[in-house]
Design a protein around this motif. Sequence first.
Motif, PDB file in Angstrom:
ATOM      1  N   ILE A 142     -24.741  -1.417 -32.392  1.00 21.09           N
ATOM      2  CA  ILE A 142     -25.276  -0.385 -32.072  1.00 21.09           C
ATOM      3  C   ILE A 142     -26.164  -1.159 -30.636  1.00 21.09           C
ATOM      4  CG2 ILE A 142     -27.529   0.729 -32.243  1.00 21.09           C
ATOM      5  CD1 ILE A 142     -27.053   0.818 -35.399  1.00 21.09           C
ATOM      6  N   ILE A 143     -25.873   0.022 -29.862  1.00 21.61           N
ATOM      7  CA  ILE A 143     -26.610   0.026 -28.188  1.00 21.61           C
ATOM      8  C   ILE A 143     -27.670   0.099 -28.414  1.00 21.61           C
ATOM      9  CG2 ILE A 143     -26.350   0.112 -25.694  1.00 21.61           C
ATOM     10  CD1 ILE A 143     -22.832   0.259 -27.047  1.00 21.61           C
ATOM     11  N   ASP A 144     -28.059   1.077 -28.828  1.00 23.07           N
ATOM     12  CA  ASP A 144     -29.366   1.686 -28.954  1.00 23.07           C
ATOM     13  C   ASP A 144     -30.148   2.528 -30.262  1.00 23.07           C
ATOM     14  OD1 ASP A 144     -31.977   2.037 -27.735  1.00 23.07           O
ATOM     15  OD2 ASP A 144     -31.825   3.751 -26.425  1.00 23.07           O
ATOM     16  N   LEU A 145     -30.589   2.726 -30.628  1.00 22.55           N
ATOM     17  CA  LEU A 145     -31.336   3.753 -31.994  1.00 22.55           C
ATOM     18  C   LEU A 145     -32.712   4.093 -31.596  1.00 22.55           C
ATOM     19  CD1 LEU A 145     -31.032   4.966 -34.873  1.00 22.55           C
ATOM     20  CD2 LEU A 145     -31.488   2.676 -35.485  1.00 22.55           C
ATOM     21  N   THR A 146     -32.563   5.426 -31.616  1.00 23.81           N
ATOM     22  CA  THR A 146     -34.590   6.260 -31.300  1.00 23.81           C
ATOM     23  C   THR A 146     -33.977   6.766 -33.215  1.00 23.81           C
ATOM     24  OG1 THR A 146     -33.798   6.250 -29.347  1.00 23.81           O
ATOM     25  CG2 THR A 146     -35.472   7.016 -30.195  1.00 23.81           C
ATOM     26  N   VAL A 147     -34.916   6.667 -34.155  1.00 29.36           N
ATOM     27  CA  VAL A 147     -35.408   7.448 -34.945  1.00 29.36           C
ATOM     28  C   VAL A 147     -36.772   7.669 -34.447  1.00 29.36           C
ATOM     29  CG1 VAL A 147     -35.565   7.288 -37.256  1.00 29.36           C
ATOM     30  CG2 VAL A 147     -34.588   5.864 -36.208  1.00 29.36           C
ATOM     31  N   GLN A 148     -36.478   9.101 -34.088  1.00 29.81           N
ATOM     32  CA  GLN A 148     -37.564  10.245 -34.184  1.00 29.81           C
ATOM     33  C   GLN A 148     -37.808  10.633 -35.504  1.00 29.81           C
ATOM     34  OE1 GLN A 148     -38.905  11.277 -30.882  1.00 29.81           O
ATOM     35  NE2 GLN A 148     -37.634   9.349 -29.999  1.00 29.81           N
TER      36      GLN A 148
ATOM     37  N   VAL B  75     -40.537   5.491 -43.705  1.00 29.09           N
ATOM     38  CA  VAL B  75     -39.219   6.005 -43.652  1.00 29.09           C
ATOM     39  C   VAL B  75     -38.186   5.942 -42.508  1.00 29.09           C
ATOM     40  CG1 VAL B  75     -37.716   8.542 -43.711  1.00 29.09           C
ATOM     41  CG2 VAL B  75     -40.570   8.171 -44.863  1.00 29.09           C
ATOM     42  N   GLY B  76     -38.967   6.223 -41.466  1.00 28.26           N
ATOM     43  CA  GLY B  76     -37.870   6.139 -40.253  1.00 28.26           C
ATOM     44  C   GLY B  76     -37.709   4.071 -39.935  1.00 28.26           C
ATOM     45  N   ASP B  77     -39.058   3.447 -40.471  1.00 27.90           N
ATOM     46  CA  ASP B  77     -38.168   1.790 -40.410  1.00 27.90           C
ATOM     47  C   ASP B  77     -37.376   1.621 -41.494  1.00 27.90           C
ATOM     48  OD1 ASP B  77     -40.139   1.281 -38.694  1.00 27.90           O
ATOM     49  OD2 ASP B  77     -41.691   1.121 -40.320  1.00 27.90           O
ATOM     50  N   ARG B  78     -37.008   2.129 -42.308  1.00 32.67           N
ATOM     51  CA  ARG B  78     -36.259   1.816 -43.673  1.00 32.67           C
ATOM     52  C   ARG B  78     -35.085   2.920 -43.483  1.00 32.67           C
ATOM     53  NH1 ARG B  78     -39.997   4.310 -48.787  1.00 32.67           N
ATOM     54  NH2 ARG B  78     -40.897   1.448 -48.884  1.00 32.67           N
ATOM     55  N   VAL B  79     -34.643   3.346 -42.583  1.00 33.24           N
ATOM     56  CA  VAL B  79     -33.267   4.448 -41.883  1.00 33.24           C
ATOM     57  C   VAL B  79     -33.114   3.661 -40.803  1.00 33.24           C
ATOM     58  CG1 VAL B  79     -31.915   6.449 -40.504  1.00 33.24           C
ATOM     59  CG2 VAL B  79     -34.269   6.661 -42.885  1.00 33.24           C
TER      60      VAL B  79
ATOM     61  N   ARG C 219     -26.965   8.242 -49.147  1.00 37.24           N
ATOM     62  CA  ARG C 219     -26.882   7.963 -50.391  1.00 37.24           C
ATOM     63  C   ARG C 219     -27.121   5.896 -50.745  1.00 37.24           C
ATOM     64  NH1 ARG C 219     -21.388   8.582 -49.089  1.00 37.24           N
ATOM     65  NH2 ARG C 219     -20.590   7.115 -48.425  1.00 37.24           N
ATOM     66  N   LYS C 220     -27.666   4.870 -48.975  1.00 35.41           N
ATOM     67  CA  LYS C 220     -27.807   3.794 -49.042  1.00 35.41           C
ATOM     68  C   LYS C 220     -29.745   4.013 -49.416  1.00 35.41           C
ATOM     69  CE  LYS C 220     -25.237   0.866 -47.834  1.00 35.41           C
ATOM     70  NZ  LYS C 220     -25.444  -0.802 -47.220  1.00 35.41           N
ATOM     71  N   TYR C 221     -30.295   4.978 -48.761  1.00 39.84           N
ATOM     72  CA  TYR C 221     -31.835   5.926 -48.885  1.00 39.84           C
ATOM     73  C   TYR C 221     -32.036   6.168 -50.293  1.00 39.84           C
ATOM     74  CZ  TYR C 221     -35.896   7.148 -47.952  1.00 39.84           C
ATOM     75  OH  TYR C 221     -38.274   7.259 -47.669  1.00 39.84           O
ATOM     76  N   ASN C 222     -31.238   6.923 -50.318  1.00 38.16           N
ATOM     77  CA  ASN C 222     -31.637   7.646 -52.012  1.00 38.16           C
ATOM     78  C   ASN C 222     -31.583   6.899 -53.281  1.00 38.16           C
ATOM     79  OD1 ASN C 222     -32.421  10.306 -50.066  1.00 38.16           O
ATOM     80  ND2 ASN C 222     -30.460  10.668 -50.650  1.00 38.16           N
ATOM     81  N   HIS C 223     -30.667   5.529 -52.725  1.00 36.51           N
ATOM     82  CA  HIS C 223     -30.407   4.843 -54.414  1.00 36.51           C
ATOM     83  C   HIS C 223     -31.649   3.292 -53.966  1.00 36.51           C
ATOM     84  CE1 HIS C 223     -28.471   2.039 -56.923  1.00 36.51           C
ATOM     85  NE2 HIS C 223     -28.316   0.742 -55.816  1.00 36.51           N
ATOM     86  N   ARG C 224     -31.778   3.107 -52.812  1.00 38.86           N
ATOM     87  CA  ARG C 224     -33.252   2.268 -52.719  1.00 38.86           C
ATOM     88  C   ARG C 224     -34.395   2.728 -52.800  1.00 38.86           C
ATOM     89  NH1 ARG C 224     -30.364  -0.857 -47.666  1.00 38.86           N
ATOM     90  NH2 ARG C 224     -28.857  -1.662 -48.678  1.00 38.86           N
ATOM     91  N   HIS C 225     -34.605   4.001 -52.290  1.00 37.45           N
ATOM     92  CA  HIS C 225     -36.100   4.425 -51.869  1.00 37.45           C
ATOM     93  C   HIS C 225     -36.475   5.384 -52.407  1.00 37.45           C
ATOM     94  CE1 HIS C 225     -36.133   0.988 -49.264  1.00 37.45           C
ATOM     95  NE2 HIS C 225     -35.122   0.983 -48.744  1.00 37.45           N
TER      96      HIS C 225
END
Length: 106
Positions: free
Chosen positions: A49-55, A30-34, A84-90
């Motif tokens: 995107i300079i930096d992105l951290t998904v906790q 889920v984190g990877d997909r987001v 919207r994209k996540y819910n539509h795809r996954h």
Amino acid sequence: MKTTRHATYNLNYHIVWLPKYRQSVLVNEVGDRVRDILHEIADDKGLEIIDLTVQSDHIHLFVSSPPKHAPSLLANWFKGISSRKYNHRHADHNGEKIKWARGYYA
């Protein structure tokens, strides 16, 4: 420094937001997909995107944007389009939908 036709800028925003009810749902696939979806949004909108951290229970996004985009617009784009994209795809695969809490930090 970056430039547009009428401006030279270096605007970077730190935006943080949470899943609804602060649930720890942003783990593993889920984190990877987001993360992938957030990069797609940035590419589509011409943002860097300079930096992105998904906790597991929140997201830290450090993004560079031209001056024509307000921080509230950036937060709305990333939150709204990503859910919207996540819910539509996954959502069909695991039945779990992504819902974001109403607020954000910028």
